[in-house]
Write a protein that holds these residues in place. Structure first.
Motif, PDB file in Angstrom:
ATOM      1  N   GLU A  56       0.849  -1.198   0.000  1.00  0.00           N
ATOM      2  CA  GLU A  56       0.000   0.000   0.000  1.00  0.00           C
ATOM      3  C   GLU A  56       0.882   1.244   0.000  1.00  0.00           C
ATOM      4  O   GLU A  56       1.841   1.354   0.763  1.00  0.00           O
ATOM      5  CB  GLU A  56      -0.931   0.008   1.202  1.00  0.00           C
ATOM      6  CG  GLU A  56      -1.959   1.129   1.132  1.00  0.00           C
ATOM      7  CD  GLU A  56      -3.205   0.830   1.950  1.00  0.00           C
ATOM      8  OE1 GLU A  56      -3.521   1.671   2.819  1.00  0.00           O
ATOM      9  OE2 GLU A  56      -3.855  -0.207   1.725  1.00  0.00           O
ATOM     10  N   SER A  57       0.541   2.186  -0.869  1.00  0.00           N
ATOM     11  CA  SER A  57       1.354   3.381  -1.065  1.00  0.00           C
ATOM     12  C   SER A  57       0.460   4.509  -1.565  1.00  0.00           C
ATOM     13  O   SER A  57      -0.598   4.271  -2.145  1.00  0.00           O
ATOM     14  CB  SER A  57       2.461   3.093  -2.086  1.00  0.00           C
ATOM     15  OG  SER A  57       3.131   4.268  -2.457  1.00  0.00           O
ATOM     16  N   ALA A  58       0.914   5.734  -1.350  1.00  0.00           N
ATOM     17  CA  ALA A  58       0.153   6.889  -1.853  1.00  0.00           C
ATOM     18  C   ALA A  58       0.201   6.976  -3.370  1.00  0.00           C
ATOM     19  O   ALA A  58      -0.694   7.552  -3.991  1.00  0.00           O
ATOM     20  CB  ALA A  58       0.699   8.170  -1.231  1.00  0.00           C
ATOM     21  N   VAL A  59       1.252   6.431  -3.977  1.00  0.00           N
ATOM     22  CA  VAL A  59       1.447   6.534  -5.428  1.00  0.00           C
ATOM     23  C   VAL A  59       1.524   5.127  -6.022  1.00  0.00           C
ATOM     24  O   VAL A  59       2.413   4.346  -5.648  1.00  0.00           O
ATOM     25  CB  VAL A  59       2.733   7.313  -5.761  1.00  0.00           C
ATOM     26  CG1 VAL A  59       2.920   7.409  -7.277  1.00  0.00           C
ATOM     27  CG2 VAL A  59       2.687   8.715  -5.148  1.00  0.00           C
ATOM     28  N   PRO A  60       0.629   4.777  -6.935  1.00  0.00           N
ATOM     29  CA  PRO A  60       0.676   3.436  -7.516  1.00  0.00           C
ATOM     30  C   PRO A  60       1.808   3.305  -8.531  1.00  0.00           C
ATOM     31  O   PRO A  60       2.208   4.276  -9.176  1.00  0.00           O
ATOM     32  CB  PRO A  60      -0.684   3.308  -8.207  1.00  0.00           C
ATOM     33  CG  PRO A  60      -1.048   4.715  -8.581  1.00  0.00           C
ATOM     34  CD  PRO A  60      -0.500   5.588  -7.466  1.00  0.00           C
ATOM     35  N   GLY A  61       2.324   2.084  -8.660  1.00  0.00           N
ATOM     36  CA  GLY A  61       3.357   1.872  -9.668  1.00  0.00           C
ATOM     37  C   GLY A  61       4.288   0.736  -9.326  1.00  0.00           C
ATOM     38  O   GLY A  61       3.942  -0.209  -8.610  1.00  0.00           O
ATOM     39  N   GLY A 292       1.280   4.898 -13.224  1.00  0.00           N
ATOM     40  CA  GLY A 292       2.268   4.040 -12.581  1.00  0.00           C
ATOM     41  C   GLY A 292       3.669   4.587 -12.652  1.00  0.00           C
ATOM     42  O   GLY A 292       4.289   4.567 -13.706  1.00  0.00           O
ATOM     43  N   LEU A 293       4.166   5.082 -11.525  1.00  0.00           N
ATOM     44  CA  LEU A 293       5.518   5.622 -11.461  1.00  0.00           C
ATOM     45  C   LEU A 293       6.471   4.602 -10.859  1.00  0.00           C
ATOM     46  O   LEU A 293       6.075   3.734 -10.076  1.00  0.00           O
ATOM     47  CB  LEU A 293       5.544   6.901 -10.624  1.00  0.00           C
ATOM     48  CG  LEU A 293       4.745   8.089 -11.161  1.00  0.00           C
ATOM     49  CD1 LEU A 293       4.832   9.255 -10.190  1.00  0.00           C
ATOM     50  CD2 LEU A 293       5.241   8.496 -12.539  1.00  0.00           C
TER      51      LEU A 293
END
Length: 311
Positions: A56-61, A292-293
């Motif tokens: 789980e993260s604030a930014v997907p990728g 997705g970064l």
């Protein structure tokens, strides 16, 4: 030659772990292995002991990719290559190796994208559970493809330092490489893009019926299909691209050219035209690969600092 076995694990960042756990189990068809000590969720992906881990993260990728080496001696070759090109690496902790059933592992940052690459030696049996096909007969993680404005530089690094072999190149668009002697047409790809990002993650399936059934399953579940079904002329694969709940692009594919270890064919340079991407004439949805970064990794900064950077 630096010798690999296979793609062993891919770690992805998602914004809602519960939602994504349900999607990757019920829609993609991965076998849940449970929650890990760090709160992430692991899934067995196919009959080749491949694993997908969701964080789980604030930014997907993209978070990391693990490739298993053929044996202990491969670390000597890898270390010589990294040292020659002044690339720092971190020895993965015993605790983390134990969590992933590894004897040993190193982690580096690909210098052009910041992507974390892990090189590992699995224990005899990498996982304690058996993959159970449900909605799709998945065989393995087929490949991971990146996008970056420094495509040429990233490709050069992967060829010259990591020893990947180019199978085909669509001129100025994407380079498709395999970690030898793994025979499959490509395990890693690098495409031209405006950001350092995840282009897509591929799951190889056992039959073309897996793709046909998926089309109807996705429609019933309102899962966006963003490209396909079609056929890639380079790899000969039949493909279907779709989005996960965060908009990350995933792919099912069936069939792929396999290269012999001795006297493989030379890589081809294909023209940058739509027909080099899809022999069936499909049109891509603009949402494909738009999300997705890469979570950048810096060797020597410490595992905890990297983990906290995703929070």
């Amino acid at each position: 030659m630096l010798r690999y076995q296979r793609l062993a694990r891919v770690d992805l960042n998602v914004t809602n772990l519960d939602r994504s756990r349900e999607f990757y189990e019920e829609i993609v068809g991965l076998t849940p292995m449970g929650l890990n000590a760090d709160g992430s969720a692991s899934f067995l992906c196919g009959t080749d002991d491949c694993v997908v881990v969701l964080h789980e993260s604030a930014v997907p990728g993209y978070r990391s990719l693990a490739l298993s080496l053929e044996d202990e001696s491969a670390f000597d070759e890898l270390g010589a290559r990294l040292s020659e090109h002044h690339i720092a690496w971190d020895e993965v902790s015993t605790e983390e190796c134990n969590a992933h059933s590894l004897v040993r592992a190193w982690r580096i940052a690909e210098p052009n994208t910041g992507a974390a690459f892990e090189f590992c030696l699995p224990r005899g049996i990498a996982v304690s559970r058996t993959f159970k096909p449900t909605v799709a007969r998945i065989q393995r993680i087929g490949h991971v493809v990146f996008c970056t404005p420094r495509r040429a530089e990233a490709v050069t690094f992967m060829q010259n330092v990591l020893g990947f072999a180019t199978s085909d190149d669509i001129d100025g668009v994407i380079t498709l490489m395999r970690p030898p002697p793994n025979p499959y047409h490509h395990g890693v790809g690098v495409g031209l893009g405006s950001r350092d990002g995840l282009h897509h993650v591929n799951f190889m399936v056992s039959a073309i019926d897996d793709i046909g059934v998926a089309i109807n399953r996705f429609k019933r579940a309102d899962v966006p299909i963003v490209f396909g079904p079609g056929r890639h002329p380079a790899s000969e694969s039949v493909f279907l691209y779709f989005l996960d709940p965060d908009g990350l692009t995933l792919e099912y594919s069936f069939g792929m050219e396999e290269f012999p270890e001795v006297s493989p064919r030379e890589p081809r340079l294909l023209p940058p035209v739509p027909e080099s991407i899809d022999g069936w004439g499909g049109i891509r949805d603009p949402r494909m690969s738009a999300t997705g970064l890469v979570q950048p990794y810096r060797a020597g900064s410490g595992w905890q600092a990297w983990v906290e950077g995703a929070a």
